[in-house]
Design an enzyme around this catalytic site. Sequence first.
Site, PDB file in Angstrom:
ATOM      1  N   CYS A 167      78.062  19.229  17.302  1.00 44.00           N
ATOM      2  CA  CYS A 167      77.616  19.135  18.690  1.00 44.00           C
ATOM      3  C   CYS A 167      77.255  20.532  19.175  1.00 44.00           C
ATOM      4  CB  CYS A 167      78.725  18.552  19.562  1.00 44.00           C
ATOM      5  SG  CYS A 167      78.279  18.454  21.320  1.00 44.00           S
ATOM      6  N   ASP A 215      68.583  18.534  28.663  1.00 41.39           N
ATOM      7  CA  ASP A 215      69.810  18.657  27.890  1.00 41.39           C
ATOM      8  C   ASP A 215      69.510  19.511  26.666  1.00 41.39           C
ATOM      9  OD1 ASP A 215      72.411  18.348  27.099  1.00 41.39           O
ATOM     10  OD2 ASP A 215      72.365  16.177  26.949  1.00 41.39           O
ATOM     11  N   ASN A 216      70.560  20.054  26.058  1.00 43.29           N
ATOM     12  CA  ASN A 216      70.445  20.781  24.796  1.00 43.29           C
ATOM     13  C   ASN A 216      69.450  21.940  24.853  1.00 43.29           C
ATOM     14  OD1 ASN A 216      72.322  19.075  23.299  1.00 43.29           O
ATOM     15  ND2 ASN A 216      70.765  17.499  23.546  1.00 43.29           N
TER      16      ASN A 216
END
Length: 629
Positions: free
Chosen positions: A193, A332-333
């Site tokens: 993750c 996101d990310n």
Amino acid sequence: RAVRCSSHCARDRPGPSSPAMNTLQLAAIIGGVSSVLAYNAESLGFAPLGSRLLFVGVFFAAMLLGLLWEPLGLDDTFKGPPKENNFKPRQLYPEVDGRDKGTPDNWVGRHPSLVRLTGRHPFNCEPPLKDLMDAGFITPTPLHFVRNHGKVPKINWNDHKITVTGLVNKPCTFTMDELVAMPSHELPITFPCAGNRRKEENMVKKGLGFSWGPAAHATSVWKGVRLSTVLKHCGIKTPAEGAKFVCFRGPKKELPKGADGSYGTSIAYNRAMEKQWDVLIAYEQNGKPLAPDHGFPVRMLIPGFIGGRMVKWLSHIEVTSHESKNHFHYYDNRVLPSHVTADIANEEDWWHNPDFIINDINVQSAIRSPEHKEIVLDDGGKYTVKGYGYCGGGKKIIRCEVSLDIGVTWKPCKITRHEREWYKKNSRTDYENFDSRGKHWCWVFWQIDLEKKDLCAAPEIRCRAWDQDHNTQPLHIAWNVMGMLNNSSYRLVIHETKDSKDNKGVWFEHPTLPGPQPGGWMVPEADVRKQAIYASLGGVDPRNVPERKFSTSEITSANEEGKGVLLAIDGVVFDASSVLSEVPPNGFEVTVGGTSWGQDFAGLKDADAKKLLAKFQGGKLKCLGVYSA
């Protein structure tokens, strides 16, 4: 328009047996005809010697091609008519956890030892680091970390389909059985993750994400169909024809954000199509069908990438000339510069700058032993320090080191590479020597024996890893608003202590503990109280919490029998009957510290929600003990 592969594409399939057997049958026919022609060459009017040599050569070439067809990877078609499988989602625990009752996930079995990071729902968790490493190279599926943005969709194997559209010559819709009938590929992959170790960043300054610890990664044996196999079958166009990206998404209306409520992202054409990258459409994990939390019945698996690109419950693939336009692909990310706050990111639209997207994971390591609060006595001998390391991009971890003097000097550790042994044991014909491919998809274990006297005299111990390009971990955290890719050297602070017999020694303090758990040298004592809101809920010092443990059934029974209004707040049990007459509608477990729950709760806009907020505001509560689930 996408069409069912079972009708439109049936003529592209071989017969009912495997591709290699079909090719052998064809080779046998060609070889047989060649041998007959060679034997009767003269009577058929061919030059005797030359024709015989030609037909004999054709015979041997056909047989050789038939034998080598599949080992050489020349077959990218179906194995035959799909078998009806009707697989069921794999349940990882025999019963539903009490914390999931009353949520949309009250049908999913989950291991109770997983550390929940965002309360009851949605389910986001990681195992204790000790459990993760002690389980060995391949992580047992029940201990695999989970990242869910919402509820887990209930999907039937026989009903699920994957549609392939966009810049392809032959759009198709595949059933799961059709997908499984295609040539499969299986290999071990470490699945990380991007938020691993985010809690350390949140202790520097609170960012947008919840607090992952150092165990937000896992290693499984994944099996599926190469993405390139499916795209070739659909006649993917070339980059010259505009095909630059491959986009994926899960089910529509799965999430409240985005135009269609789906989770989606994309990868570059070359990453999708080149076999060396091993990109899979995966339907098995550790030899069994996927679990609901891990994407049953099918998900993307992109070795070396962050988990946020590996879409679960895969429903749609589209080949495009541009990156995915999905909400989560942009919001996101990402790793934004340190000066960029959430407000600046929105006002100046940093989210759509392609320079800050995360794909491959960076080099990472952490310490498993000594554990948090472990005591080592200065009684001579040696102590074995242990940990893990991994990297993205298929890069090899070439060095792991520890330092006892704040990073001035470093000691090399012994590295154990289980990935090589897995290939040796499972001997895949195309991976006789997986090193020759130049790809390393799995974590390594490291250890070093240190003199106890040196360990007990040190102010700290920290570790770092190096990849094959000589990238390593920095000494300090590079904070970013999303708390992504924290790979600063993992540091344990060492404190002097004595045992009950007055023997001198030291105890070790990790930087943080995952999620709402209090503790760690990065969390000052005053902040520990604030984090777990003990100050406002009874003013209980975490060190003075009663030792009594309460199970889910005990709390539920006490509440049902009117023996109080028991709440488990950040793992500590309180009797809230002095301020509440009933248990809040979402259940007795409340998570506040280390999550975004408080921010979301305070930001409610709905009038009825605000009334609910006022109704369930707390006061001074009696502390009873610890919640043991």
